[in-house]
Design a protein around this motif. Structure first.
Motif, short mmCIF file in Angstrom:
data_model
loop_
_atom_site.label_atom_id
_atom_site.label_comp_id
_atom_site.label_asym_id
_atom_site.label_seq_id
_atom_site.Cartn_x
_atom_site.Cartn_y
_atom_site.Cartn_z
N GLU A 1 -10.82 8.53 3.00
CA GLU A 1 -10.69 7.38 2.11
C GLU A 1 -10.95 6.08 2.86
N THR A 2 -10.40 5.98 4.08
CA THR A 2 -10.62 4.78 4.89
C THR A 2 -12.10 4.64 5.23
N LEU A 3 -12.74 5.75 5.58
CA LEU A 3 -14.17 5.72 5.88
C LEU A 3 -14.97 5.27 4.67
N LYS A 4 -14.63 5.82 3.51
CA LYS A 4 -15.37 5.54 2.30
C LYS A 4 -15.26 4.06 1.90
N ASN A 5 -14.05 3.53 2.00
CA ASN A 5 -13.81 2.15 1.56
C ASN A 5 -14.01 1.13 2.67
N ARG A 6 -14.18 1.62 3.93
CA ARG A 6 -14.32 0.74 5.09
C ARG A 6 -13.16 -0.25 5.19
N SER A 7 -12.00 0.17 4.79
CA SER A 7 -10.78 -0.61 4.95
C SER A 7 -9.61 0.36 4.89
N CYS A 8 -8.50 -0.04 5.50
CA CYS A 8 -7.34 0.84 5.57
C CYS A 8 -6.71 0.99 4.19
N CYS A 9 -6.45 2.22 3.80
CA CYS A 9 -5.93 2.51 2.46
C CYS A 9 -4.61 3.26 2.57
N PRO A 10 -3.46 2.58 2.58
CA PRO A 10 -2.18 3.31 2.60
C PRO A 10 -2.07 4.24 1.39
N TYR A 11 -1.45 5.39 1.59
CA TYR A 11 -1.35 6.37 0.52
C TYR A 11 -0.04 7.13 0.66
N ARG A 12 0.35 7.80 -0.42
CA ARG A 12 1.52 8.67 -0.37
C ARG A 12 1.05 10.10 -0.12
N CYS A 13 1.65 10.73 0.86
CA CYS A 13 1.28 12.11 1.19
C CYS A 13 1.94 13.07 0.19
N HIS A 14 1.70 14.33 0.37
CA HIS A 14 2.24 15.35 -0.54
C HIS A 14 3.77 15.37 -0.55
N ALA A 15 4.39 14.86 0.53
CA ALA A 15 5.86 14.85 0.61
C ALA A 15 6.46 13.55 0.10
N GLY A 16 5.61 12.59 -0.31
CA GLY A 16 6.11 11.34 -0.86
C GLY A 16 6.24 10.21 0.13
N LEU A 17 5.87 10.44 1.41
CA LEU A 17 5.92 9.38 2.40
C LEU A 17 4.62 8.59 2.41
N VAL A 18 4.69 7.36 2.91
CA VAL A 18 3.50 6.50 2.99
C VAL A 18 2.88 6.62 4.38
N ASP A 19 1.58 6.89 4.40
CA ASP A 19 0.81 6.96 5.65
C ASP A 19 -0.44 6.09 5.52
N ARG B 1 -2.98 -3.12 10.29
CA ARG B 1 -3.89 -4.07 10.97
C ARG B 1 -3.70 -4.03 12.48
N VAL B 2 -2.47 -3.84 12.91
CA VAL B 2 -2.21 -3.73 14.36
C VAL B 2 -2.94 -2.52 14.94
N LEU B 3 -2.81 -1.37 14.28
CA LEU B 3 -3.48 -0.17 14.76
C LEU B 3 -5.00 -0.32 14.70
N PHE B 4 -5.48 -0.89 13.62
CA PHE B 4 -6.92 -1.12 13.49
C PHE B 4 -7.44 -2.01 14.61
N SER B 5 -6.68 -3.09 14.93
CA SER B 5 -7.10 -4.02 15.99
C SER B 5 -7.14 -3.33 17.35
N LEU B 6 -6.16 -2.48 17.61
CA LEU B 6 -6.14 -1.75 18.89
C LEU B 6 -7.37 -0.86 19.02
N CYS B 7 -7.75 -0.22 17.92
CA CYS B 7 -8.94 0.64 17.95
C CYS B 7 -10.21 -0.19 18.10
N GLN B 8 -10.25 -1.35 17.45
CA GLN B 8 -11.44 -2.21 17.51
C GLN B 8 -11.67 -2.77 18.91
N THR B 9 -10.58 -3.09 19.60
CA THR B 9 -10.72 -3.72 20.92
C THR B 9 -10.87 -2.70 22.04
N SER B 10 -10.77 -1.41 21.69
CA SER B 10 -10.94 -0.37 22.70
C SER B 10 -12.37 -0.37 23.22
#
Length: 294
Positions: free
Chosen positions: A75-93, A155-164
């Protein structure tokens, strides 16, 4: 003469990902893990909640975790932006793709949070774990976050990956095809841009001219006319095209069954999905997957 050890690209990526996740969890204390392009774990579990440790200890639930991790990354690849979602257990990832030299290696998945915010969609049908008293006890201890805090963490995680130095966020080649979401920039009418965005975000839903027209506040006949003028195809042709493109991605990067993919893409009959897929690609889903040895 000193010995020189040269790391393979895969080892360099793993080392960089490990460093990113260590920094990220040290700063935020939010759980994360690195998974491959099939959603399977390829790193240690950083700051995992007891609830998620418990869920992954059960084979039936663990396979659903793998599916959620993979789908969230796609989903993130498709939209080219981070997309929070609820997993099958109901938690947000949320999930950040790990791309090196135009090759997708996997996804860093973070989250394991509770949020009641309605802007976060369900990625899959919910697993009925609530009858397990131990699971319920662990679930009550899962941390709660506001939507704004979740987006900040992403955004923090995305920035860490971008600056790698080893990773990038360019659109990778998956199964020999490149994602194509640049079409929005070529659409002149804002109503059609909104229509296209809505379709791509709701491919698993029962999309119809009426529901889409209601969403963009146009009459069915006027939307149908505008869409054909702008896109050179009718609405249903475009919906099928988007679903087939998404089906290509999933077939090339997972072992998910054709039946499951068909349902995920909003088709009630697998035979109809196969017919549409062949109409657009010239081959059946099974033949398409076979090319990538999956």
């Amino acid at each position: 003469m000193p010995m020189t050890i040269t790391l393979s690209k895969e080892d360099r990526v793993k080392k960089m990902v490990r460093s990113i996740m260590q920094d990220y969890t040290n700063v935020t204390s939010i759980a994360c893990i690195f998974v491959d392009i099939q959603g399977k774990e390829r790193s240690s579990k950083y700051n995992f909640t007891k609830f998620c440790h418990f869920m992954r200890s059960i084979p039936e639930f663990r396979s659903k975790c793998y599916q959620c991790d993979l789908c969230g990354g796609l989903e993130t690849l498709k939209n080219r932006s981070c997309c929070p979602y609820r997993c099958h257990a109901g938690l947000v990832d949320f999930s950040i793709p790990v791309v090196c030299e135009n090759q997708l290696h996997g996804f860093i998945v973070s989250g394991q949070m509770i949020s009641d915010d309605m802007r976060i969609p369900n990625l899959q049908a919910q697993t009925p774990w609530q009858t397990d008293s131990q699971a319920f006890k662990y679930f009550r201890a899962v941390p709660q976050y506001r939507y704004e805090e979740i987006m900040s963490a992403s955004r923090v995680l995305f920035s860490l990956c971008q600056t790698s130095e080893a990773l990038s966020y360019e659109t990778p080649t998956i199964g020999g095809k490149t994602s194509d979401d640049g079409e929005l920039s070529h659409i002149t009418r804002p109503e059609i841009r909104k229509t296209v965005t809505y379709i791509k975000e709701h491919l698993s839903c029962n999309l119809s001219l009426r529901t889409i027209a209601d969403e963009v506040f146009l009459s069915e006949s006027y939307l149908s006319k505008l869409f054909k003028q702008e896109m050179n195809m009718n609405l249903m042709q475009y919906i099928n095209q988007c679903r087939v493109r998404e089906g290509e991605k999933i077939l090339a990067s997972s072992h998910e069954s054709v039946d499951a993919i068909s349902r995920r893409l909003g088709y009630h009959r697998t035979s109809y999905f196969c017919k549409i897929f062949k109409q657009y690609t010239g081959e059946t889903p099974h033949a398409y997957r076979k090319k990538y040895n999956l």
